[in-house]
Write a protein that holds these residues in place. Structure first.
Motif, mmCIF file in Angstrom:
data_model
loop_
_atom_site.group_PDB
_atom_site.id
_atom_site.type_symbol
_atom_site.label_atom_id
_atom_site.label_comp_id
_atom_site.label_asym_id
_atom_site.label_seq_id
_atom_site.Cartn_x
_atom_site.Cartn_y
_atom_site.Cartn_z
ATOM 1 N N SER A 1 0.841 -1.211 0.000
ATOM 2 C CA SER A 1 0.000 0.000 0.000
ATOM 3 C C SER A 1 0.866 1.248 0.000
ATOM 4 O O SER A 1 2.070 1.177 0.206
ATOM 5 C CB SER A 1 -0.840 0.072 1.278
ATOM 6 O OG SER A 1 -1.672 -1.021 1.406
ATOM 7 N N ALA A 2 0.210 2.371 -0.129
ATOM 8 C CA ALA A 2 0.894 3.662 -0.035
ATOM 9 C C ALA A 2 1.360 3.883 1.401
ATOM 10 O O ALA A 2 0.754 3.392 2.343
ATOM 11 C CB ALA A 2 -0.054 4.772 -0.468
ATOM 12 N N THR B 1 -2.397 8.281 0.983
ATOM 13 C CA THR B 1 -3.628 8.317 0.175
ATOM 14 C C THR B 1 -4.549 9.451 0.646
ATOM 15 O O THR B 1 -5.106 10.188 -0.178
ATOM 16 C CB THR B 1 -4.344 6.958 0.228
ATOM 17 O OG1 THR B 1 -3.410 5.931 -0.116
ATOM 18 C CG2 THR B 1 -5.515 6.908 -0.754
ATOM 19 N N GLU C 1 1.007 4.257 -4.237
ATOM 20 C CA GLU C 1 1.522 2.882 -4.203
ATOM 21 C C GLU C 1 2.804 2.755 -5.015
ATOM 22 O O GLU C 1 3.654 1.913 -4.730
ATOM 23 C CB GLU C 1 0.451 1.910 -4.717
ATOM 24 C CG GLU C 1 -0.495 1.348 -3.660
ATOM 25 C CD GLU C 1 -1.429 2.370 -3.011
ATOM 26 O OE1 GLU C 1 -1.567 3.480 -3.555
ATOM 27 O OE2 GLU C 1 -2.010 2.070 -1.950
ATOM 28 N N PHE D 1 -4.004 -1.906 -4.940
ATOM 29 C CA PHE D 1 -5.045 -0.867 -5.030
ATOM 30 C C PHE D 1 -5.269 -0.342 -6.448
ATOM 31 O O PHE D 1 -6.083 0.527 -6.651
ATOM 32 C CB PHE D 1 -4.617 0.262 -4.064
ATOM 33 C CG PHE D 1 -5.478 1.469 -3.917
ATOM 34 C CD1 PHE D 1 -6.808 1.368 -3.559
ATOM 35 C CD2 PHE D 1 -4.935 2.752 -4.077
ATOM 36 C CE1 PHE D 1 -7.583 2.519 -3.360
ATOM 37 C CE2 PHE D 1 -5.699 3.896 -3.879
ATOM 38 C CZ PHE D 1 -7.028 3.769 -3.518
ATOM 39 N N ARG E 1 -11.057 2.349 -1.076
ATOM 40 C CA ARG E 1 -10.185 2.461 0.093
ATOM 41 C C ARG E 1 -9.966 1.098 0.739
ATOM 42 O O ARG E 1 -10.910 0.319 0.883
ATOM 43 C CB ARG E 1 -10.773 3.437 1.119
ATOM 44 C CG ARG E 1 -10.910 4.872 0.648
ATOM 45 C CD ARG E 1 -9.637 5.485 0.104
ATOM 46 N NE ARG E 1 -8.473 5.431 0.964
ATOM 47 C CZ ARG E 1 -8.136 6.363 1.865
ATOM 48 N NH1 ARG E 1 -8.909 7.410 2.043
ATOM 49 N NH2 ARG E 1 -7.035 6.241 2.576
ATOM 50 N N GLY E 2 -8.720 0.836 1.067
ATOM 51 C CA GLY E 2 -8.381 -0.456 1.659
ATOM 52 C C GLY E 2 -8.183 -1.560 0.638
ATOM 53 O O GLY E 2 -8.009 -2.727 0.984
ATOM 54 N N GLY E 3 -8.188 -1.187 -0.646
ATOM 55 C CA GLY E 3 -8.221 -2.181 -1.724
ATOM 56 C C GLY E 3 -6.958 -3.003 -1.934
ATOM 57 O O GLY E 3 -6.981 -3.991 -2.670
ATOM 58 N N SER E 4 -5.860 -2.635 -1.281
ATOM 59 C CA SER E 4 -4.629 -3.431 -1.472
ATOM 60 C C SER E 4 -4.783 -4.856 -0.950
ATOM 61 O O SER E 4 -4.125 -5.773 -1.445
ATOM 62 C CB SER E 4 -3.446 -2.788 -0.744
ATOM 63 O OG SER E 4 -3.184 -1.535 -1.289
ATOM 64 N N ASP E 5 -5.637 -5.034 0.056
ATOM 65 C CA ASP E 5 -5.900 -6.402 0.539
ATOM 66 C C ASP E 5 -6.439 -7.247 -0.620
ATOM 67 O O ASP E 5 -6.075 -8.415 -0.786
ATOM 68 C CB ASP E 5 -6.955 -6.401 1.659
ATOM 69 C CG ASP E 5 -6.527 -5.593 2.871
ATOM 70 O OD1 ASP E 5 -5.318 -5.495 3.121
ATOM 71 O OD2 ASP E 5 -7.421 -5.057 3.555
HETATM 72 N N1 ASP Z 1 -3.664 3.167 -0.116
HETATM 73 C C1 ASP Z 1 -5.035 2.775 -0.261
HETATM 74 C C2 ASP Z 1 -5.882 3.353 0.863
HETATM 75 O O1 ASP Z 1 -5.355 4.056 1.725
HETATM 76 C C3 ASP Z 1 -5.214 1.298 -0.381
HETATM 77 C C4 ASP Z 1 -4.871 0.498 0.863
HETATM 78 O O2 ASP Z 1 -4.214 1.002 1.776
HETATM 79 O O3 ASP Z 1 -5.235 -0.667 0.905
HETATM 80 O O4 ASP Z 1 -7.055 3.157 0.885
#
Ligand code: ASP
Ligand code: ADP
Ligand code: MG
Length: 402
Positions: free
Chosen positions: A41-42, A47, A74, A136, A150-154
């Protein structure tokens, strides 16, 4: 020995020291003889900072341009992490989402992964390189950059694990697993050894942002062996898996979701078809309605209240205004000062009295319930935002402390 996919979140790579720490973990896994693919992730709040930068220039910027901007976060992480691994002396290559073959739909800002073309990934692995992939992000059919929400790196990590048939997918974060509730809100929360895909999916969808809900959906679909653990210690994490091996508990977790707004239509005509008319309009424009309550008003009128995501509030109010002549109510009221608090557990279905116990916890804490929704596996209540954290603690301690 096998193929290991790891994912490191923003806090795990927030500065040079943390990047080196992660590089060491990755190279240790590699040196043990595994092929390693990493989604990252970033860094830290990058982000959020990028979103603020974009909003400063143009609060109504197109989602396409916003995705172009957000995807840069990222890209910083993958290059820094690859440099750290070079320093340790292992072969490595960093790849953006599109270099890694991520193809998505065209839904900017919340794109879904359609497939991963794995040739490049495979060829790098064949050269025994560690592959660092930007989470992401992907590319749509117009060759435009998209982000996954948001949170898409998972979800990037689980998709990599599924596409490459990895042996495991390890999600490294700043907590050492999935807890009974957010440990930042509730000091008595404790780690679960394992949890079923279905329960985890509900928790993630109801506000437990420790995993992106789509990542769980995908892990379930492709039977990816998923674990959540800390990048800062070697504690055993939480395994997300099929239901039968999971220990039985009626309630497994409590969540809070602040991403809600409540709208009340007061004085709607009490005739058949009114609810249909209202919700058909919202559905047509892709607004997801969550909790709904219809109550008896005065003089043959009724009140209809419902919740939407905060982001959808303005669009919803505009639609209600445009269609005022069809809906015909006396007044539209709305508020963002609410939160949804939920309990989740597959064992709830066979247990009577779970709802009553939840309401008792709220009553004991003098917290008023605005709305209620139940299903086989969850119960949600809407409370005033100021009460939400107290509600989480009260409900958690009622169900989850011995
Ligand atoms: N950098 C993105 C976010 O802050 C993706 C992630 O962290 O999973 O939402
Ligand atoms: P990352 O940057 O690694 O993706 P996130 O901030 O997205 O990390 O997710 C980890 C955070 O999720 C934790 O710090 C914790 O505050 C929060 N969280 C919410 N609910 C839970 C839960 N049930 N179990 C563990 N963590 C939770
Ligand atoms: Mg996250």
């Amino acid at each position: 020995m096998g193929l290991v996919v790891q994912k490191y979140g923003g806090t795990s790579v927030k500065d040079a020291e943390r990047v080196m720490n992660v590089a060491k973990r990755i190279t240790d896994t590699y040196k043990a003889g595994n092929d390693v693919v990493v989604a990252v992730s970033a860094q830290g709040d990058t982000t959020d900072d990028l979103i603020a930068k974009g909003m400063e220039i143009n609060p109504n910027a197109s989602k396409r341009e916003m995705d172009m901007l957000l995807a840069t976060g990222e890209q910083i992480s993958i290059s820094l992490l690859a440099m750290a691994i070079e320093k340790i002396g292992c072969p490595v290559v960093s790849l953006t989402g599109w270099q890694a073959g991520f193809k998505t739909d065209t839904h900017y800002g919340a794109a879904r992964i359609k497939r991963i073309d794995t040739e490049r990934l495979r060829s790098e692995l064949d050269k025994r390189k560690i592959v660092i992939v930007a989470g992401f992000q992907g590319l749509n059919k117009y060759d435009d950059i998209t982000t996954l929400g948001r949170g898409g790196s998972d979800t990037s990590a689980v998709a990599l694990a599924a596409a490459l048939h990895a042996d495991v997918c390890e999600i490294y974060t700043d907590v050492d697993g999935v807890y009974t509730t957010d440990p930042r809100i509730c000091k008595t929360a404790y780690k679960l050894d394992d949890i079923s895909y279905d329960e985890m999916l509900e928790l993630a969808s109801l506000g437990a942002n420790v995993l992106h809900n789509r990542s769980v959906e995908m892990a379930k679909k492709y039977r990816v062996k998923l674990s959540v653990r800390s990048s800062l210690n070697n504690n055993e994490g939480t395994y997300v898996k099929e239901v039968d091996q999971v220990e039985k508990m009626v309630v497994r977790g409590v969540t809070r979701d602040n991403d809600v707004a409540r709208i009340a239509l007061c004085g709607v005509e009490n005739t058949p078809g009114k609810a249909f008319a209202i919700f058909r309009i919202l559905a047509k424009y892709g607004i997801c309605v969550d909790l709904i309550i219809q109550s008896i008003g005065n003089n043959d009128k009724k009140d209809i209240s419902f919740t939407v995501k905060e982001d959808d509030l303005e669009k919803t109010l505009a639609l209600l205004e445009e269609n005022a002549s069809i809906i015909k109510c006396n007044e539209v009221k709305w508020t963002k000062d609410v939160s949804k608090v939920s309990i989740v557990g597959a064992g709830m279905v066979n247990n009577s009295g779970v709802a009553a116990t939840m309401f008792e916890a709220l009553y004991d804490a003098h917290i008023n319930i605005n709305m209620i929704a139940t299903s086989e596996i969850k119960i949600s209540v809407l409370v005033d935002r100021k009460d939400a954290e107290r509600a989480v603690v009260a409900i958690h301690d009622k169900f989850l402390l011995d």
